[in-house]
Design an enzyme around this catalytic site. Structure first.
Site, PDB file in Angstrom:
ATOM      1  N   PRO A   2      34.335  12.010 -25.053  1.00  0.00           N
ATOM      2  CG  PRO A   2      34.712   9.629 -25.531  1.00  0.00           C
ATOM      3  CD  PRO A   2      33.963  10.636 -24.930  1.00  0.00           C
ATOM      4  CD  GLU A   3      36.266  18.112 -27.209  1.00  0.00           C
ATOM      5  OE1 GLU A   3      36.633  18.532 -28.174  1.00  0.00           O
ATOM      6  OE2 GLU A   3      36.195  18.380 -25.999  1.00  0.00           O
ATOM      7  CE  LYS A  58      31.625  16.507 -29.941  1.00  0.00           C
ATOM      8  NZ  LYS A  58      31.395  17.302 -28.619  1.00  0.00           N
ATOM      9  NE  ARG A 277      29.789  22.065 -22.749  1.00  0.00           N
ATOM     10  CZ  ARG A 277      29.683  21.704 -24.107  1.00  0.00           C
ATOM     11  NH1 ARG A 277      30.258  22.314 -25.005  1.00  0.00           N
ATOM     12  NH2 ARG A 277      28.658  20.828 -24.362  1.00  0.00           N
TER      13      ARG A 277
END
Length: 287
Positions: A2-3, A58, A277
């Site tokens: 989750p960002e 976050k 990434r």
């Protein structure tokens, strides 16, 4: 993982139930998550009143009336579900029967008015800690953290200072939490595309006049994602069980080989791996 928009969605879902509530009971079904729970975790929380729910990058921050702040990170698969008292309807609630023996239900919070908030985390990459409230800003997790991208402290001057003379690409610097807090891979890819900036160009070579539009793109992408509840990729869902919908608005992320949506651009979305990434971009209009 989750960002920022996903964590903000969770915060907003929990707030109506937990803000101002007193914890009547706390149950930890195991002694650890990613890290061991702090000493006296259950005892220090039981009976405490929650003053409010905050977010930093976050992280979820829950200041208590006893001088501690409960700090929570969702990791990869952490999520909360809320069961309100019978007959009570609250924004963000997900009315369901709580199953105490669920092997992934690691921490359960019960309020004096009967709401039950359960933290689930199948992979246990999330974590919780209790930190003295007056020391939170100096804690190693937060001391060097950059400004919040949706706050007034983040503007083009922030990026001018961060990018000046740097050889790394802008994506690398934007993912550095010391530059700006809470940005992740998805939203950096999207913001760079909106600003038509290549993720591979040395940041120090990007003209200063282009950083204002990049700042605006970052704020717009995040605000739009928060508005629709974040992006549901793999494990994320809001506290009411609803899935986020921003993934339907992706312009480049996870769209390799598809046409660039920029009007008049004939490029195709590409993908390259940077530092493990995936970076999604248009090789034509991002320069």
């Amino acid at each position: 993982m989750p960002e920022l928009p996903e964590v903000e969605t969770v915060r907003r879902g929990l707030e109506p139930v937990l803000s101002g509530a007193r914890l009547a009971r706390v149950r930890a079904n195991r002694p650890d998550l990613r890290f061991p729970l702090p000493d006296g975790f259950v005892q220090r929380l039981t009976g405490a009143k929650i003053l409010r729910l905050d977010r930093r990058a976050k992280y979820l921050l829950v200041p208590l009336d006893r001088g501690d702040t409960l700090v929570m990170h969702l990791g990869m698969t952490g999520r909360f579900e809320i069961a309100a008292p019978s007959g009570t309807i609250r924004p963000g609630d997900f009315a369901r029967e709580v199953t105490p023996d669920d092997k992934h239900a690691h921490v359960v919070f019960e309020t004096e008015d009967g709401a039950v908030v359960t933290y689930y985390d199948p992979r246990r990459f999330g974590f919780m800690d209790l930190i003295a409230t007056d020391k939170v800003d100096r804690h190693p997790w937060f001391a060097a953290m950059g400004p919040e991208p949706l706050g007034e402290g983040f503007d083009a001057k922030t990026l001018v200072a961060a990018f000046n003379g740097r050889k790394q690409g802008p994506k690398t610097l934007l993912l550095d939490q010391k530059t700006v807090a809470g940005l992740g891979n998805i939203y950096v890819c999207e913001a760079l595309h909106r600003a038509h900036i290549s993720p591979f160009k040395p940041a120090g070579m990007i003209a200063g006049k282009r950083l204002g539009p990049l700042t605006t793109a970052i704020k717009d992408v995040l605000a739009e994602a928060v508005e629709v509840g974040g992006s549901s990729l793999k494990d994320f869902a809001a506290t009411d069980g609803a899935l986020g919908y921003f993934q339907h608005r992706f312009r480049v992320y996870d769209r390799e080989g598809q046409p660039c949506p920029t009007p008049g651009c004939k490029g195709m979305i590409g993908r390259e791996v940077q530092a493990g990434r995936s970076t999604f971009f248009c090789p034509v209009c991002q320069v």
